[in-house]
Design a protein around this motif. Structure first.
Motif, mmCIF file in Angstrom:
data_model
loop_
_atom_site.group_PDB
_atom_site.id
_atom_site.type_symbol
_atom_site.label_atom_id
_atom_site.label_comp_id
_atom_site.label_asym_id
_atom_site.label_seq_id
_atom_site.Cartn_x
_atom_site.Cartn_y
_atom_site.Cartn_z
ATOM 1 N N LEU A 84 0.831 -1.205 0.000
ATOM 2 C CA LEU A 84 0.000 0.000 0.000
ATOM 3 C C LEU A 84 0.868 1.258 0.000
ATOM 4 O O LEU A 84 0.643 2.187 -0.774
ATOM 5 C CB LEU A 84 -0.935 -0.020 1.210
ATOM 6 C CG LEU A 84 -1.950 1.100 1.313
ATOM 7 C CD1 LEU A 84 -2.891 1.077 0.129
ATOM 8 C CD2 LEU A 84 -2.736 0.997 2.600
ATOM 9 N N ARG A 85 1.881 1.271 0.865
ATOM 10 C CA ARG A 85 2.781 2.423 0.936
ATOM 11 C C ARG A 85 3.505 2.646 -0.392
ATOM 12 O O ARG A 85 3.556 3.761 -0.912
ATOM 13 C CB ARG A 85 3.821 2.202 2.039
ATOM 14 C CG ARG A 85 3.604 3.040 3.264
ATOM 15 C CD ARG A 85 4.742 2.888 4.249
ATOM 16 N NE ARG A 85 5.116 1.512 4.533
ATOM 17 C CZ ARG A 85 4.495 0.724 5.399
ATOM 18 N NH1 ARG A 85 3.464 1.172 6.067
ATOM 19 N NH2 ARG A 85 4.904 -0.511 5.609
ATOM 20 N N GLU A 86 4.056 1.567 -0.941
ATOM 21 C CA GLU A 86 4.843 1.735 -2.164
ATOM 22 C C GLU A 86 3.978 2.145 -3.351
ATOM 23 O O GLU A 86 4.354 3.045 -4.105
ATOM 24 C CB GLU A 86 5.591 0.459 -2.519
ATOM 25 C CG GLU A 86 6.398 0.679 -3.803
ATOM 26 C CD GLU A 86 7.361 -0.418 -4.087
ATOM 27 O OE1 GLU A 86 8.194 -0.713 -3.223
ATOM 28 O OE2 GLU A 86 7.269 -0.989 -5.195
ATOM 29 N N LEU A 87 2.827 1.530 -3.506
ATOM 30 C CA LEU A 87 1.976 1.890 -4.646
ATOM 31 C C LEU A 87 1.466 3.326 -4.517
ATOM 32 O O LEU A 87 1.390 4.051 -5.509
ATOM 33 C CB LEU A 87 0.814 0.908 -4.780
ATOM 34 C CG LEU A 87 0.065 0.992 -6.100
ATOM 35 C CD1 LEU A 87 1.014 0.839 -7.279
ATOM 36 C CD2 LEU A 87 -1.010 -0.051 -6.165
ATOM 37 N N GLU A 88 1.177 3.741 -3.311
ATOM 38 C CA GLU A 88 0.767 5.131 -3.095
ATOM 39 C C GLU A 88 1.897 6.084 -3.482
ATOM 40 O O GLU A 88 1.674 7.101 -4.136
ATOM 41 C CB GLU A 88 0.363 5.348 -1.640
ATOM 42 C CG GLU A 88 -0.220 6.714 -1.377
ATOM 43 C CD GLU A 88 -0.704 6.867 0.052
ATOM 44 O OE1 GLU A 88 -0.320 6.053 0.913
ATOM 45 O OE2 GLU A 88 -1.463 7.800 0.289
ATOM 46 N N GLN A 89 3.131 5.741 -3.108
ATOM 47 C CA GLN A 89 4.278 6.584 -3.475
ATOM 48 C C GLN A 89 4.465 6.626 -4.991
ATOM 49 O O GLN A 89 4.744 7.681 -5.563
ATOM 50 C CB GLN A 89 5.555 6.058 -2.817
ATOM 51 C CG GLN A 89 5.608 6.296 -1.327
ATOM 52 C CD GLN A 89 6.802 5.608 -0.691
ATOM 53 O OE1 GLN A 89 7.515 4.843 -1.337
ATOM 54 N NE2 GLN A 89 7.000 5.865 0.594
ATOM 55 N N LEU A 90 4.322 5.467 -5.635
ATOM 56 C CA LEU A 90 4.484 5.426 -7.091
ATOM 57 C C LEU A 90 3.425 6.285 -7.776
ATOM 58 O O LEU A 90 3.723 7.026 -8.720
ATOM 59 C CB LEU A 90 4.409 3.987 -7.607
ATOM 60 C CG LEU A 90 5.555 3.065 -7.219
ATOM 61 C CD1 LEU A 90 5.298 1.650 -7.717
ATOM 62 C CD2 LEU A 90 6.875 3.579 -7.763
ATOM 63 N N LEU A 91 2.186 6.207 -7.299
ATOM 64 C CA LEU A 91 1.108 6.998 -7.896
ATOM 65 C C LEU A 91 1.313 8.489 -7.627
ATOM 66 O O LEU A 91 1.007 9.326 -8.481
ATOM 67 C CB LEU A 91 -0.245 6.534 -7.359
ATOM 68 C CG LEU A 91 -0.671 5.131 -7.795
ATOM 69 C CD1 LEU A 91 -1.927 4.703 -7.051
ATOM 70 C CD2 LEU A 91 -0.891 5.061 -9.292
ATOM 71 N N GLN A 92 1.858 8.831 -6.477
ATOM 72 C CA GLN A 92 2.169 10.234 -6.191
ATOM 73 C C GLN A 92 3.271 10.738 -7.112
ATOM 74 O O GLN A 92 3.182 11.834 -7.658
ATOM 75 C CB GLN A 92 2.590 10.408 -4.733
ATOM 76 C CG GLN A 92 1.449 10.339 -3.755
ATOM 77 C CD GLN A 92 1.915 10.395 -2.316
ATOM 78 O OE1 GLN A 92 3.111 10.399 -2.039
ATOM 79 N NE2 GLN A 92 0.969 10.405 -1.408
ATOM 80 N N ARG A 93 4.321 9.944 -7.282
ATOM 81 C CA ARG A 93 5.421 10.363 -8.171
ATOM 82 C C ARG A 93 4.942 10.509 -9.604
ATOM 83 O O ARG A 93 5.435 11.341 -10.345
ATOM 84 C CB ARG A 93 6.575 9.356 -8.101
ATOM 85 C CG ARG A 93 7.397 9.499 -6.856
ATOM 86 C CD ARG A 93 8.671 8.745 -6.954
ATOM 87 N NE ARG A 93 8.423 7.320 -7.102
ATOM 88 C CZ ARG A 93 9.319 6.377 -6.968
ATOM 89 N NH1 ARG A 93 10.556 6.682 -6.697
ATOM 90 N NH2 ARG A 93 9.013 5.114 -7.123
#
Length: 123
Positions: free
Chosen positions: A101-110
């Motif tokens: 969840l954390r990583e996918l959220e970061q990827l979508l933010q980037r």
């Protein structure tokens, strides 16, 4: 439980077009390929876990279920007008749901699909 029908990226022509013309972000567990939606409406997504990640179908299917669950949580926060393919990396077999969840959220933010507002964590 899968993604809603309108949120699924389907058809080999759509995948081929996305793979030919995309931007990408890479994390420890996932690779995000994305492009603007040609029709400019909604968000469509697909999850890919290849046999390079694991030869065991049970592990690949479990990982796909976890990725779809994370996507269901994050898709309502995405700005409309995107198509994306999320590909699991072999390291994803060692990750936990919270890490995904954390990583996918970061990827979508980037990628600029989610604004960088911090989310409330329920776990």
């Amino acid at each position: 439980m899968g993604l809603a029908r309108c949120q699924r990226l389907r058809g080999h022509r759509v995948f081929a077009a996305l793979y030919q013309n995309h931007r990408h972000q890479r994390g420890q567990f996932f690779r995000l390929r994305y492009r603007p939606h040609p029709e400019g409406t909604g968000v469509q997504a697909a999850v890919v876990v290849s046999t390079k990640v694991s030869k065991k179908a049970v592990q690949r299917n479990r990982l796909k279920r976890q990725m779809r669950s994370v996507l269901r949580q994050l898709l309502p926060e995405c700005t409309p007008g995107w198509q994306m393919v999320i590909t699991a990396q072999p390291q994803a077999l060692t990750g936990q749901y919270g890490d995904f969840l954390r990583e996918l959220e970061q990827l979508l933010q980037r990628a600029g699909m989610i604004h960088g507002h911090p989310r409330r964590r329920d776990f």
